[in-house]
Design a protein around this motif. Sequence first.
Motif, mmCIF file in Angstrom:
data_model
loop_
_atom_site.group_PDB
_atom_site.id
_atom_site.type_symbol
_atom_site.label_atom_id
_atom_site.label_comp_id
_atom_site.label_asym_id
_atom_site.label_seq_id
_atom_site.Cartn_x
_atom_site.Cartn_y
_atom_site.Cartn_z
ATOM 1 N N VAL A 270 59.731 -28.028 29.659
ATOM 2 C CA VAL A 270 60.983 -27.868 28.914
ATOM 3 C C VAL A 270 61.016 -28.730 27.653
ATOM 4 O O VAL A 270 62.003 -28.733 26.934
ATOM 5 C CB VAL A 270 62.222 -28.154 29.792
ATOM 6 N N SER A 271 59.928 -29.429 27.362
ATOM 7 C CA SER A 271 59.871 -30.268 26.177
ATOM 8 C C SER A 271 59.341 -29.478 24.977
ATOM 9 O O SER A 271 58.768 -28.400 25.134
ATOM 10 C CB SER A 271 58.943 -31.465 26.433
ATOM 11 N N PRO A 272 59.504 -30.022 23.794
ATOM 12 C CA PRO A 272 58.956 -29.378 22.594
ATOM 13 C C PRO A 272 57.430 -29.250 22.627
ATOM 14 O O PRO A 272 56.865 -28.424 21.926
ATOM 15 C CB PRO A 272 59.385 -30.311 21.455
ATOM 16 N N HIS A 273 56.758 -30.047 23.447
ATOM 17 C CA HIS A 273 55.296 -29.981 23.527
ATOM 18 C C HIS A 273 54.807 -28.655 24.083
ATOM 19 O O HIS A 273 53.652 -28.272 23.857
ATOM 20 C CB HIS A 273 54.754 -31.120 24.394
ATOM 21 N N ALA A 274 55.661 -27.958 24.809
ATOM 22 C CA ALA A 274 55.267 -26.689 25.418
ATOM 23 C C ALA A 274 55.943 -25.495 24.748
ATOM 24 O O ALA A 274 56.044 -24.424 25.345
ATOM 25 C CB ALA A 274 55.613 -26.716 26.905
ATOM 26 N N LYS A 275 56.365 -25.654 23.517
ATOM 27 C CA LYS A 275 57.150 -24.619 22.845
ATOM 28 C C LYS A 275 56.386 -23.316 22.615
ATOM 29 O O LYS A 275 56.998 -22.276 22.430
ATOM 30 C CB LYS A 275 57.717 -25.132 21.528
#
Length: 44
Positions: free
Chosen positions: A23-28
């Motif tokens: 759910v973080s931007p790292h997995a966008k």
Amino acid sequence: MTEISLGREATPEDVADVVSWFVSPHAKYITGQSVQVDGGMRYQ
């Protein structure tokens, strides 16, 4: 625990870490994936 490569059962924190990453931007750019959080468990 010889069936688990890491030598221990998962903790709730182990699962929460994976969920937090998804759910973080790292997995966008990640879509439609299934990730096993099993410590490398081998089914026999």
